[in-house]
Structure formats: structure tokens, C-alpha cells
Design a protein around this motif. Structure first.
Motif, PDB file in Angstrom:
ATOM      1  N   CYS A  97       0.820  -1.204   0.000  1.00 61.05           N
ATOM      2  CA  CYS A  97       0.000   0.000   0.000  1.00 61.05           C
ATOM      3  C   CYS A  97       0.860   1.263   0.000  1.00 61.05           C
ATOM      4  N   HIS A  98       0.368   2.294  -0.674  1.00 60.10           N
ATOM      5  CA  HIS A  98       1.097   3.565  -0.720  1.00 60.10           C
ATOM      6  C   HIS A  98       1.199   4.237   0.644  1.00 60.10           C
ATOM      7  N   THR A  99       0.380   3.777   1.612  1.00 64.24           N
ATOM      8  CA  THR A  99       0.438   4.337   2.963  1.00 64.24           C
ATOM      9  C   THR A  99       1.566   3.736   3.788  1.00 64.24           C
ATOM     10  N   GLY A 100       2.187   2.675   3.268  1.00 64.94           N
ATOM     11  CA  GLY A 100       3.230   1.985   3.997  1.00 64.94           C
ATOM     12  C   GLY A 100       2.749   0.725   4.694  1.00 64.94           C
ATOM     13  N   ASP A 101       1.439   0.460   4.652  1.00 64.36           N
ATOM     14  CA  ASP A 101       0.897  -0.773   5.223  1.00 64.36           C
ATOM     15  C   ASP A 101       1.233  -1.954   4.322  1.00 64.36           C
ATOM     16  N   ARG A 102       1.302  -3.116   4.914  1.00 70.26           N
ATOM     17  CA  ARG A 102       1.592  -4.338   4.156  1.00 70.26           C
ATOM     18  C   ARG A 102       0.572  -4.529   3.036  1.00 70.26           C
ATOM     19  N   THR A 103      -0.722  -4.356   3.353  1.00 66.07           N
ATOM     20  CA  THR A 103      -1.769  -4.457   2.344  1.00 66.07           C
ATOM     21  C   THR A 103      -2.614  -3.194   2.381  1.00 66.07           C
ATOM     22  N   CYS A 104      -3.376  -2.985   1.344  1.00 68.47           N
ATOM     23  CA  CYS A 104      -4.285  -1.832   1.299  1.00 68.47           C
ATOM     24  C   CYS A 104      -5.530  -2.071   2.143  1.00 68.47           C
ATOM     25  N   PHE A 105      -5.640  -3.252   2.734  1.00 67.51           N
ATOM     26  CA  PHE A 105      -6.824  -3.595   3.509  1.00 67.51           C
ATOM     27  C   PHE A 105      -6.543  -3.692   5.004  1.00 67.51           C
ATOM     28  N   ASP A 106      -5.379  -3.209   5.451  1.00 68.28           N
ATOM     29  CA  ASP A 106      -5.007  -3.258   6.862  1.00 68.28           C
ATOM     30  C   ASP A 106      -5.626  -2.133   7.693  1.00 68.28           C
ATOM     31  N   ALA A 107      -5.806  -0.974   7.111  1.00 71.45           N
ATOM     32  CA  ALA A 107      -6.091   0.233   7.890  1.00 71.45           C
ATOM     33  C   ALA A 107      -7.531   0.369   8.370  1.00 71.45           C
ATOM     34  N   ASP A 108      -8.489  -0.204   7.680  1.00 72.74           N
ATOM     35  CA  ASP A 108      -9.886   0.103   8.011  1.00 72.74           C
ATOM     36  C   ASP A 108     -10.777  -1.139   7.985  1.00 72.74           C
ATOM     37  N   PRO A 109     -10.546  -2.078   8.908  1.00 68.31           N
ATOM     38  CA  PRO A 109     -11.418  -3.261   8.942  1.00 68.31           C
ATOM     39  C   PRO A 109     -12.839  -2.860   9.323  1.00 68.31           C
ATOM     40  N   LEU A 110     -13.785  -3.514   8.706  1.00 71.08           N
ATOM     41  CA  LEU A 110     -15.193  -3.253   8.982  1.00 71.08           C
ATOM     42  C   LEU A 110     -15.749  -4.356   9.881  1.00 71.08           C
ATOM     43  N   GLU A 111     -16.606  -3.970  10.806  1.00 65.18           N
ATOM     44  CA  GLU A 111     -17.214  -4.944  11.705  1.00 65.18           C
ATOM     45  C   GLU A 111     -18.333  -5.666  10.965  1.00 65.18           C
ATOM     46  N   VAL A 112     -18.344  -6.961  11.069  1.00 66.46           N
ATOM     47  CA  VAL A 112     -19.411  -7.777  10.479  1.00 66.46           C
ATOM     48  C   VAL A 112     -20.331  -8.221  11.606  1.00 66.46           C
ATOM     49  N   THR A 113     -21.600  -7.898  11.478  1.00 70.89           N
ATOM     50  CA  THR A 113     -22.573  -8.331  12.473  1.00 70.89           C
ATOM     51  C   THR A 113     -23.609  -9.181  11.763  1.00 70.89           C
ATOM     52  N   VAL A 114     -23.755 -10.370  12.237  1.00 70.31           N
ATOM     53  CA  VAL A 114     -24.724 -11.317  11.668  1.00 70.31           C
ATOM     54  C   VAL A 114     -25.887 -11.413  12.613  1.00 70.31           C
ATOM     55  N   SER A 115     -27.090 -11.232  12.078  1.00 75.49           N
ATOM     56  CA  SER A 115     -28.260 -11.300  12.957  1.00 75.49           C
ATOM     57  C   SER A 115     -29.018 -12.574  12.775  1.00 75.49           C
TER      58      SER A 115
END
Length: 115
Positions: A97-115
Motif C-alpha cells: 500500500c502507498h500508505t506503507g501498510d503491508r496491504t491496502c486492507f489493513d487500515a480500516d477493517p469493517l465490523e461484520v454483524t450477523v443477525s
């Protein structure tokens, strides 16, 4: 030399001539990033073994790692069944990632809620 016609004929491009490329670490399957390619970027990637993309924001080609040193060595490339997505399996050197993270998906994980 242009992209092989057999490959070009299979590509389903967006209105601006691009195809998304999903990029994975070749040995772990870790998803690193998503980028965009046109025929020329794909041709350069396949003929050099270095991941080359089209920058929509800059309007130019970029070879991953030329400025950052975080090179992507392409180990495998494939089209999906529809021809509208490219999968690149790479050996990633450094951050993807251009931010310096290993992947572009490291910075903002989304919470998954299953009902």
C-alpha cells in the motif's frame, strides 16, 4: 509489441478501457491491493514480470516499486471466468500500500454483524 490478441479478445473492459487487477501474495494468498490495468499495462506486466498499472489519478503508467522500492515480482497471472478481472499472484517486496501498510486492507477493517 501489443498485448497478445487472444488475451485482448477475452478482456471485458470498463468504459474507460480498464480492467481491475486483484493482487495477492503468491505463497500465502494474502490479498494485497486492487489496481487498474489497460491492455498496455497488462502487456508490460506479462512481458517484464514486474507489475505495471494504470494510475487513474495521475493518468500514467506506474511500475510498482519504481519509486518506493516495494517491487511486485509477478509469479502468476490469470483472468477470471468472465474476463473482467485480472488476478496477479506476486512476490511482494516491502509494503503493497502507498500508505506503507503491508496491504491496502489493513487500515480500516469493517465490523461484520450477523443477525
Amino acid at each position: 509489441m501489443p498485448l497478445d490478441q487472444k488475451i485482448a479478445d477475452r478482456l471485458k473492459r470498463t468504459g474507460d478501457g480498464l480492467v481491475p487487477a486483484v493482487v495477492q501474495q503468491y505463497d500465502t494468498g494474502e490479498v494485497l491491493m486492487l489496481a487498474w490495468m489497460d491492455d498496455e499495462a497488462l502487456h508490460r506486466t506479462l512481458s517484464t514480470g514486474r507489475a505495471t498499472y494504470w494510475s487513474r489519478s495521475r493518468g500514467e503508467y506506474w511500475v510498482k516499486g519504481d519509486t518506493s522500492g516495494h517491487v511486485q515480482w509477478v509469479k502468476h497471472a490469470a483472468l477470471d471466468c468472465d474476463g473482467d478481472t485480472i488476478l496477479l499472484r506476486v512476490d511482494q517486496v516491502g509494503a503493497a500500500c502507498h500508505t506503507g501498510d503491508r496491504t491496502c486492507f489493513d487500515a480500516d477493517p469493517l465490523e461484520v454483524t450477523v443477525s
